[in-house]
Write a protein that holds these residues in place. Structure first.
Motif, PDB file in Angstrom:
ATOM      1  N   MET A 111       0.851  -1.194   0.000  1.00  0.00           N
ATOM      2  CA  MET A 111       0.000   0.000   0.000  1.00  0.00           C
ATOM      3  C   MET A 111       0.881   1.236   0.000  1.00  0.00           C
ATOM      4  SD  MET A 111      -3.290  -0.439  -0.027  1.00  0.00           S
ATOM      5  CE  MET A 111      -4.045   0.952   0.822  1.00  0.00           C
ATOM      6  N   PRO A 112       0.926   2.031  -1.049  1.00  0.00           N
ATOM      7  CA  PRO A 112       0.352   1.775  -2.379  1.00  0.00           C
ATOM      8  C   PRO A 112       1.112   0.658  -3.090  1.00  0.00           C
ATOM      9  CG  PRO A 112       1.788   3.690  -2.454  1.00  0.00           C
ATOM     10  CD  PRO A 112       1.736   3.259  -1.014  1.00  0.00           C
ATOM     11  N   GLY A 113       0.533   0.173  -4.200  1.00  0.00           N
ATOM     12  CA  GLY A 113       1.216  -0.850  -5.006  1.00  0.00           C
ATOM     13  C   GLY A 113       2.581  -0.341  -5.428  1.00  0.00           C
ATOM     14  N   LEU A 114       3.558  -1.223  -5.464  1.00  0.00           N
ATOM     15  CA  LEU A 114       4.945  -0.817  -5.682  1.00  0.00           C
ATOM     16  C   LEU A 114       5.305  -0.711  -7.167  1.00  0.00           C
ATOM     17  CD1 LEU A 114       7.626  -0.221  -4.204  1.00  0.00           C
ATOM     18  CD2 LEU A 114       8.117  -2.671  -4.306  1.00  0.00           C
ATOM     19  N   THR A 115       5.727   0.480  -7.580  1.00  0.00           N
ATOM     20  CA  THR A 115       6.333   0.637  -8.907  1.00  0.00           C
ATOM     21  C   THR A 115       7.696  -0.056  -8.859  1.00  0.00           C
ATOM     22  OG1 THR A 115       5.212   2.731  -9.342  1.00  0.00           O
ATOM     23  CG2 THR A 115       7.234   2.313 -10.579  1.00  0.00           C
ATOM     24  N   THR A 116       7.974  -0.885  -9.848  1.00  0.00           N
ATOM     25  CA  THR A 116       9.188  -1.694  -9.730  1.00  0.00           C
ATOM     26  C   THR A 116       9.707  -2.131 -11.093  1.00  0.00           C
ATOM     27  OG1 THR A 116      10.142  -3.601  -8.541  1.00  0.00           O
ATOM     28  CG2 THR A 116       7.961  -3.909  -9.481  1.00  0.00           C
ATOM     29  N   ILE A 117      10.819  -2.843 -11.082  1.00  0.00           N
ATOM     30  CA  ILE A 117      11.412  -3.382 -12.307  1.00  0.00           C
ATOM     31  C   ILE A 117      11.292  -4.895 -12.224  1.00  0.00           C
ATOM     32  CG2 ILE A 117      13.538  -3.578 -13.645  1.00  0.00           C
ATOM     33  CD1 ILE A 117      14.161  -0.851 -11.778  1.00  0.00           C
ATOM     34  N   ARG A 118      10.620  -5.458 -13.201  1.00  0.00           N
ATOM     35  CA  ARG A 118      10.339  -6.895 -13.141  1.00  0.00           C
ATOM     36  C   ARG A 118      11.498  -7.744 -13.656  1.00  0.00           C
ATOM     37  NH1 ARG A 118       4.943  -8.701 -15.784  1.00  0.00           N
ATOM     38  NH2 ARG A 118       4.179  -7.919 -13.781  1.00  0.00           N
ATOM     39  N   GLN A 119      11.806  -8.770 -12.882  1.00  0.00           N
ATOM     40  CA  GLN A 119      12.578  -9.898 -13.408  1.00  0.00           C
ATOM     41  C   GLN A 119      11.532 -10.961 -13.675  1.00  0.00           C
ATOM     42  OE1 GLN A 119      16.261 -11.061 -11.679  1.00  0.00           O
ATOM     43  NE2 GLN A 119      15.830 -10.036  -9.766  1.00  0.00           N
ATOM     44  N   ASP A 120      11.370 -11.369 -14.909  1.00  0.00           N
ATOM     45  CA  ASP A 120      10.416 -12.427 -15.235  1.00  0.00           C
ATOM     46  C   ASP A 120      11.043 -13.736 -14.746  1.00  0.00           C
ATOM     47  OD1 ASP A 120       9.123 -14.571 -16.504  1.00  0.00           O
ATOM     48  OD2 ASP A 120       8.633 -13.364 -18.267  1.00  0.00           O
ATOM     49  N   ARG A 121      10.529 -14.245 -13.630  1.00  0.00           N
ATOM     50  CA  ARG A 121      11.200 -15.374 -12.965  1.00  0.00           C
ATOM     51  C   ARG A 121      11.129 -16.661 -13.794  1.00  0.00           C
ATOM     52  NH1 ARG A 121       9.099 -12.168  -9.290  1.00  0.00           N
ATOM     53  NH2 ARG A 121       7.091 -13.214  -9.240  1.00  0.00           N
ATOM     54  N   ASN A 122       9.997 -16.888 -14.464  1.00  0.00           N
ATOM     55  CA  ASN A 122       9.910 -18.072 -15.327  1.00  0.00           C
ATOM     56  C   ASN A 122      10.971 -17.973 -16.445  1.00  0.00           C
ATOM     57  OD1 ASN A 122       8.808 -19.698 -17.700  1.00  0.00           O
ATOM     58  ND2 ASN A 122       7.457 -20.362 -16.051  1.00  0.00           N
ATOM     59  N   ALA A 123      11.093 -16.778 -17.042  1.00  0.00           N
ATOM     60  CA  ALA A 123      12.083 -16.585 -18.109  1.00  0.00           C
ATOM     61  C   ALA A 123      13.509 -16.748 -17.577  1.00  0.00           C
ATOM     62  CB  ALA A 123      11.907 -15.214 -18.757  1.00  0.00           C
ATOM     63  N   LEU A 124      13.743 -16.322 -16.331  1.00  0.00           N
ATOM     64  CA  LEU A 124      15.072 -16.503 -15.734  1.00  0.00           C
ATOM     65  C   LEU A 124      15.418 -17.984 -15.635  1.00  0.00           C
ATOM     66  CD1 LEU A 124      15.194 -13.840 -12.881  1.00  0.00           C
ATOM     67  CD2 LEU A 124      16.834 -14.082 -14.745  1.00  0.00           C
ATOM     68  N   ARG A 127      16.042  -9.228 -20.472  1.00  0.00           N
ATOM     69  CA  ARG A 127      15.512  -7.867 -20.517  1.00  0.00           C
ATOM     70  C   ARG A 127      14.811  -7.540 -19.202  1.00  0.00           C
ATOM     71  NH1 ARG A 127      16.797  -4.516 -25.002  1.00  0.00           N
ATOM     72  NH2 ARG A 127      17.270  -5.925 -26.699  1.00  0.00           N
ATOM     73  N   ALA A 128      14.964  -6.318 -18.724  1.00  0.00           N
ATOM     74  CA  ALA A 128      14.193  -5.849 -17.575  1.00  0.00           C
ATOM     75  C   ALA A 128      12.883  -5.259 -18.088  1.00  0.00           C
ATOM     76  CB  ALA A 128      14.986  -4.789 -16.830  1.00  0.00           C
ATOM     77  N   GLU A 129      11.877  -5.218 -17.224  1.00  0.00           N
ATOM     78  CA  GLU A 129      10.565  -4.701 -17.628  1.00  0.00           C
ATOM     79  C   GLU A 129      10.095  -3.722 -16.548  1.00  0.00           C
ATOM     80  OE1 GLU A 129       6.207  -6.709 -18.590  1.00  0.00           O
ATOM     81  OE2 GLU A 129       7.932  -7.994 -18.212  1.00  0.00           O
ATOM     82  N   PHE A 130       9.655  -2.537 -16.964  1.00  0.00           N
ATOM     83  CA  PHE A 130       9.245  -1.535 -15.975  1.00  0.00           C
ATOM     84  C   PHE A 130       7.760  -1.693 -15.654  1.00  0.00           C
ATOM     85  CE2 PHE A 130       7.907   2.772 -14.729  1.00  0.00           C
ATOM     86  CZ  PHE A 130       8.749   2.926 -13.643  1.00  0.00           C
ATOM     87  N   ILE A 131       7.425  -1.746 -14.358  1.00  0.00           N
ATOM     88  CA  ILE A 131       6.036  -1.936 -13.934  1.00  0.00           C
ATOM     89  C   ILE A 131       5.620  -0.719 -13.110  1.00  0.00           C
ATOM     90  CG2 ILE A 131       4.438  -3.438 -12.660  1.00  0.00           C
ATOM     91  CD1 ILE A 131       5.771  -4.930 -14.927  1.00  0.00           C
ATOM     92  N   GLU A 132       4.714   0.079 -13.654  1.00  0.00           N
ATOM     93  CA  GLU A 132       4.287   1.279 -12.932  1.00  0.00           C
ATOM     94  C   GLU A 132       3.060   0.980 -12.078  1.00  0.00           C
ATOM     95  OE1 GLU A 132       3.608   4.698 -15.392  1.00  0.00           O
ATOM     96  OE2 GLU A 132       2.959   5.926 -13.684  1.00  0.00           O
ATOM     97  N   ARG A 133       3.180   1.230 -10.775  1.00  0.00           N
ATOM     98  CA  ARG A 133       2.018   1.107  -9.879  1.00  0.00           C
ATOM     99  C   ARG A 133       1.866   2.414  -9.105  1.00  0.00           C
ATOM    100  NH1 ARG A 133       4.269  -4.282  -8.742  1.00  0.00           N
ATOM    101  NH2 ARG A 133       3.270  -5.789 -10.137  1.00  0.00           N
ATOM    102  N   GLY A 134       1.357   2.355  -7.892  1.00  0.00           N
ATOM    103  CA  GLY A 134       0.979   3.599  -7.201  1.00  0.00           C
ATOM    104  C   GLY A 134       2.068   4.308  -6.413  1.00  0.00           C
ATOM    105  N   SER A 135       3.258   3.740  -6.275  1.00  0.00           N
ATOM    106  CA  SER A 135       4.243   4.343  -5.362  1.00  0.00           C
ATOM    107  C   SER A 135       5.085   5.447  -5.983  1.00  0.00           C
ATOM    108  CB  SER A 135       5.165   3.250  -4.806  1.00  0.00           C
ATOM    109  OG  SER A 135       5.965   2.706  -5.842  1.00  0.00           O
ATOM    110  N   THR A 136       4.767   5.824  -7.245  1.00  0.00           N
ATOM    111  CA  THR A 136       5.468   6.951  -7.876  1.00  0.00           C
ATOM    112  C   THR A 136       4.446   7.931  -8.440  1.00  0.00           C
ATOM    113  OG1 THR A 136       5.626   5.573  -9.879  1.00  0.00           O
ATOM    114  CG2 THR A 136       7.611   5.781  -8.552  1.00  0.00           C
ATOM    115  N   SER A 137       4.756   9.228  -8.340  1.00  0.00           N
ATOM    116  CA  SER A 137       3.884  10.235  -8.965  1.00  0.00           C
ATOM    117  C   SER A 137       4.703  11.486  -9.241  1.00  0.00           C
ATOM    118  CB  SER A 137       2.699  10.563  -8.069  1.00  0.00           C
ATOM    119  OG  SER A 137       3.142  11.284  -6.951  1.00  0.00           O
ATOM    120  N   LYS A 138       4.038  12.486  -9.841  1.00  0.00           N
ATOM    121  CA  LYS A 138       4.710  13.738 -10.193  1.00  0.00           C
ATOM    122  C   LYS A 138       5.330  14.365  -8.955  1.00  0.00           C
ATOM    123  CE  LYS A 138       2.699  15.501 -14.404  1.00  0.00           C
ATOM    124  NZ  LYS A 138       1.878  16.516 -15.049  1.00  0.00           N
TER     125      LYS A 138
END
Lengths: 333, 333
Positions: A281-294, A317-328
């Motif tokens: 809370m809030p959802g975490l903006t993060t960089i995904r490691q696709d674990r199955n692909a790893l 490849r890294a993947e960017f995941i935008e959630r609620g923990s970042t804003s202007k």
């Protein structure tokens, strides 16, 4: 125990199709065979029913990581590896490794005793006894997030940390952030060193000044949150990048306790996209490691070492995941 | 045209064994089958006699590189790729690519027209028209020595330049060298930037001062030898690392013309282990890229992209090759 019927239901095909695919019949397409085998591995269909060659044995050695629980970080890594290895005829054992076991027997001897032709090493840290063995071992070993410089029988797989931090900092820049801090694990493991450097390089690349006083690194999450976080807040950072989601989650909680609202007062970004990160809370903006692909990359790298192709590193490849923990960034009045 | 007999003679097995292996008979071991198929590909045994699926088509697109002549740099790269792809049932076309062809049709359209499912891109430079296409293309493309940051349908394969320069500088350090220069291609291609940075990082890592006035970079070999080499010699470098063997070879010749003996007065190290490098005078100390392994890495990376595993980069181990162009630093009297 899962049956042929479970596979059939999951894929919406007939039981006889599943049966034919598992027996490698000619009248099932290669694509469908592949999906059926992958699903069989995924749901844990008893492996000795899948055609295999008993002389072909690999192992996944896991430490410091839950791989039996679907919420565990290692769960999908193990599945991804097996989804490629088992259909290729390999028998794969997943083994919970400990420091004690490593002290009892060398890596090469362990592999020889169990007739394993190669290993996928997950969750080891620099203090593990076998980390020294890997420098001169003969049996191919692929290490997740660890790099052995000396030995061409080893390879390193991981996510491209530079790409990940580049996307995170580009995102923060687009939101108007300029004073961006970093909190991370101690600079004693390959992955934390790599992420710390990725933060510095990417800040420079995006035209920001590098200010090491805006960074804090410790093995202990509590030291990061209690010692370094207050320093960064005093220096008016408007965003913090964390080396791992578990740290980012703790940082969010401590910011709230210190009366800083996330993301209104401060934006927080994690790394990994751990299974819990969608539910903070809030959802975490993060960089995904696709674990199955790893896990699949682990198999690709290992099969290349087994084929005498000395891979040094294989980065996903890294993947960017935008959630609620970042804003202007908040306008300063 | 090579026959079954040629394969049998080369491997010292009977013609009937070769025939059985090519027809995937059950009484030939998997290991021998693999060797027979690899040899068939290597000597150019007519490919439509090897079992394949006409819907499985890949291409190798080569530019600026000889791949038809065994002394050409691309020859073993193409063979290594095919040695894995053909036994896996792929039909592989090797195509000489030109700028003109790229201007006529987009990469995706070219792939669609020829029903290729993926491409291995060799020898392209940053000015090639398709380098822009790769940023958003849909058809998997693996690029040798080129990195596309934006597109997870592309991957980069190459050798680990950092490891290579580390070994070269450790070697020179062990011979007593302290003032080590660098000559390389212009900083406009991915590989030359990576090697230039590898030189700087490795010098720092080995405790040497970084002095950019000891470096010279140009697209033209003649500019390196005529403009930068004399500057480096005036600054009393005792060794020079070169970004490519062809440059290193030219540097040796020019040193000799300027009455500097290689290796007595100055040590020279190349990079690549090009086919001619064992035959320069003196033989060139260099860092090997195993070209056959690079080709196989290209196939590993491409098959991983085709399996929806988004590899970012796959780096091969570098190998240090000591020949006659390096020796102990001369004592200053």
């Amino acid at each position: 125990m899962p049956t042929i019927n479970d596979i059939a239901v999951k894929l919406g095909v007939s039981k006889s199709t599943v049966s034919k695919a598992l027996n490698n019949a000619a009248d099932v397409s290669e694509t469908l065979k592949k999906r059926i085998l992958e699903t069989a591995v995924e749901i844990g269909y008893e492996k000795n029913r899948i055609r295999k060659d008993s002389s072909k044995k690999l192992c996944i050695l896991v430490e410091n990581m839950d791989y039996e629980n679907p919420m565990g970080f290692g769960y999908e890594i193990v599945i991804g590896f097996k989804q490629l290895a088992v259909p290729a005829g390999w028998e794969v054992d997943t083994i919970h490794m400990t420091e004690e076991l490593q002290k009892m027997v060398s890596y090469d001897m362990f592999m020889l005793e169990h007739k394993y032709q190669g290993a996928f090493i997950v969750g080891f840290s620099l203090i593990d006894p076998w980390m020294k063995d890997f420098k001169s071992s003969n049996k191919p070993a692929v290490l997740y997030d660890n790099y052995i410089p000396e030995n061409p029988r080893t390879a390193y797989v991981g996510v491209n940390n530079d790409e990940g931090f580049d996307m995170a900092i580009a995102h923060l820049k687009s939101l108007g952030h300029k004073t961006i801090g970093y909190l991370g694990g101690s600079l004693e493991s390959h992955v934390t060193i790599s992420r710390y450097n990725a933060y510095l390089h990417s800040m420079e690349k995006h035209g920001f000044c590098i200010d090491k006083s805006l960074t804090g690194c410790s093995y202990f999450i509590s030291e990061c949150t209690q010692k370094y976080l207050p320093v960064l807040l005093k220096k008016h950072v408007t965003a913090i990048l964390c080396s791992h989601d578990s740290l980012a989650n703790a940082v969010i909680t401590h910011c709230m306790q210190l009366k800083y609202n996330v993301p209104d007062d401060i934006s927080i970004i994690g790394f990994d996209d751990a299974p819990f990160s969608a539910y903070t809370m809030p959802g975490l903006t993060t960089i995904r490691q696709d674990r199955n692909a790893l896990g699949r990359c682990g198999y690709y790298a290992l099969s290349s070492l087994l084929n005498k192709t000395s891979i040094s590193s294989l980065l996903l490849r890294a993947e960017f995941i935008e959630r609620g923990s970042t804003s202007k960034v908040k306008k300063i009045c």
